[in-house]
Design an enzyme around this catalytic site. Structure first.
Site, short mmCIF file in Angstrom:
data_model
loop_
_atom_site.label_atom_id
_atom_site.label_comp_id
_atom_site.label_asym_id
_atom_site.label_seq_id
_atom_site.Cartn_x
_atom_site.Cartn_y
_atom_site.Cartn_z
N GLU A 3 -4.69 -12.72 13.90
CA GLU A 3 -4.58 -11.37 13.31
C GLU A 3 -5.08 -11.38 11.87
O GLU A 3 -5.36 -12.43 11.30
CB GLU A 3 -3.12 -10.90 13.30
N ASN A 21 -0.13 -0.51 13.15
CA ASN A 21 -1.40 -1.23 13.20
C ASN A 21 -2.52 -0.41 12.56
O ASN A 21 -2.34 0.77 12.23
CB ASN A 21 -1.77 -1.50 14.67
N ASP A 76 -5.80 -1.73 17.55
CA ASP A 76 -5.13 -2.77 16.75
C ASP A 76 -5.80 -2.81 15.38
O ASP A 76 -6.09 -1.76 14.81
CB ASP A 76 -5.18 -4.09 17.53
C1 BGC Z 1 1.01 -6.99 17.48
C2 BGC Z 1 1.26 -7.45 18.88
C3 BGC Z 1 0.90 -6.32 19.83
C4 BGC Z 1 -0.52 -5.89 19.59
C5 BGC Z 1 -1.01 -4.77 20.46
C6 BGC Z 1 -0.40 -6.55 17.34
O1 BGC Z 1 -0.64 -6.11 16.05
O2 BGC Z 1 1.31 -8.00 16.55
O3 BGC Z 1 2.57 -7.87 19.04
O4 BGC Z 1 1.09 -6.72 21.16
O5 BGC Z 1 -0.67 -5.51 18.24
O6 BGC Z 1 -0.34 -3.59 20.27
CA CA Z 2 -2.47 -6.00 14.47
#
Ligand code: BGC
Ligand code: CA
Length: 317
Positions: free
Chosen positions: A20, A158, A207
C-alpha cells in the site's frame, strides 16, 4: 490531449500481504511503500533493483514525508494502526501525536496523504466490528499535530488525493464502489459540496489514488485487476490490466517523472487464487509514454518540540 500508453518495465517480487501507500519520495528520489499487515516500510534503491525494508512498531496504514532537513529528529509522519506518529527511519525515534479512535476496538488507520498545503490526512477502517454501527472517519493533522475529524460513517477510508490547484479533494469509502469529490477550503481545511465523481461495478473497490500533471485521477480498483485513469469529469480514459486481482495503490514518479508504480495484495486470496496469480503482492512498475508525475507534497508542522532532541516512544500528547 493524446492518450497515455503504459508498458510493464519491471516487477518487484516482494510478495506483500497488503502492499500500500505507493509514494515517490520527493526529497530522496526513491520509491517507498508499505506492507500494512507486515508492519513494514519498504523502499527501492535508485536503480529500482534493490528492496530495503524496515519493521515498524505496529501495522501501518500510510505515511507522508516531512518538510525537514536530513538532520531533523523525525523524517516521516505515520498513520500507524492505532494513531498518528512522527518517525525517523534510521534512528527509530517515534513520537505519538494523536490516537483519535483509541476507544473503538477493531478499527485501524488506513489510506493517507499530505494535502497541497502540507497537512497530513488519514482515514480509518472497520476491520473487526466490536460495537453496533461501528464506523471509521477521516482525520487531518493540524500544524500542532492534533487530529481534526472531517468525515464520519466510513467503512474503509481510501483514495485520498487533491486536484492540482488543491481546490478539490477526492475520497473513496471503498465498499461503496464510488469516488466522491469535495470542494476543499484550504485555511482552515474544510470539505463542502460532496459530489459523486465516479462509480464502479460491485466487484471494484476504489483504493489508493493520485492526481497527475494533467489533473487526471489514477486509482487502483481492488478486485478487478485494473488501474484506471479518469479525466477531471470522472470519465475513464485509460484502463491498465494487471496479472493480479488486488491492485491497492498507485504513485507516479521516477527520475524523469514517467513511471507508474502499483502496489498489490495477497490478502484474502485462497490457495487456488494464489496459484493463478503468483505475482499477487508484488510491486509493478510501468513506463508511461510521457511524464505525468507531480511532486508529492511535503508535510509541515509548527511546534517547537520538532526541534527537540530525539526521544523514543513518547507518550501521546
Ligand atoms: C485496505 C484493505 C481493503 C482494501 C480494499 C485497503 O486500503 O487496507 O483492508 O481490503 O483497501 O477495500
Ligand atoms: Ca488503500
Amino acid at each position: 490531449m493524446n492518450s497515455v500508453t503504459t508498458r510493464l518495465l519491471q516487477r518487484i517480487p516482494v510478495q506483500n500481504v497488503l502492499g500500500e501507500n505507493a509514494l515517490w519520495h520527493p526529497l530522496l528520489q526513491r520509491f517507498y511503500w508499505v506492507d500494512i499487515e507486515a508492519g513494514l516500510l519498504h523502499w527501492l534503491s535508485a536503480d529500482l533493483h534493490q528492496v530495503h525494508q524496515l519493521a515498524l512498531p505496529e501495522r501501518i496504514g500510510s505515511f507522508g514525508v516531512l518538510n525537514v532537513g536530513a538532520d531533523a529528529p523525525y523524517q516521516l509522519v505515520l498513520a500507524l494502526e492505532s494513531g498518528f506518529a512522527l518517525f525517523h527511519p534510521h534512528t527509530g525515534a517515534l513520537r505519538w501525536l494523536a490516537k483519535p479512535e483509541r476507544h473503538i476496538r477493531g478499527n485501524r488507520f488506513n489510506d493517507g496523504r499530505t494535502d497541497r498545503q502540507g497537512r497530513f490526512w488519514a482515514g480509518t477502517m472497520v476491520e473487526t466490528p466490536s460495537q453496533p454501527a461501528q464506523a471509521g472517519a477521516l482525520y487531518q493533522l493540524n500544524r500542532q499535530g492534533q487530529a481534526v475529524c472531517h468525515l464520519r460513517h466510513i467503512q474503509i477510508s481510501n483514495g485520498l488525493c487533491w486536484s492540482l490547484d488543491g481546490r478539490r479533494m477526492y475520497h473513496a469509502d471503498s465498499p461503496r464502489h464510488q469516488i466522491w469529490q469535495y470542494e476543499f477550503g484550504s485555511e482552515p481545511a474544510s470539505l463542502s459540496q460532496p459530489r459523486l465523481f465516479a462509480e464502479f461495478a460491485d466487484n471494484a473497490s476504489p483504493d489508493g489514488a493520485t492526481v497527475d500533471a494533467e489533473d487526471h485521477v489514477w486509482t487502483a480498483l481492488w478486485g478487478t485487476s485494473t488501474v484506471v485513469r479518469l479525466d477531471p469529469q470522472g470519465q475513464v480514459c485509460l484502463t491498465l490490466t494487471l496479472p493480479v486481482s488486488q491492485p491497492s495503490s498507485v504513485a507516479l514518479g521516477g527520475e524523469h517523472g514517467d513511471l507508474l508504480f502499483v502496489t498489490t495484495s495477497r490478502l484474502g486470496l485462497d490457495a487456488r487464487q494464489l496459484a493463478e496469480q503468483p505475482a499477487a503482492g508484488d510491486v509493478f512498475i510501468y513506463q508511461l509514454s510521457r511524464p505525468l508525475a507531480v511532486a508529492e507534497s511535503l508535510c509541515h508542522f509548527e511546534p517547537d518540540w520538532l526541534a527537540e532532541p530525539v526521544c523514543h516512544d513518547m507518550p501521546v500528547l
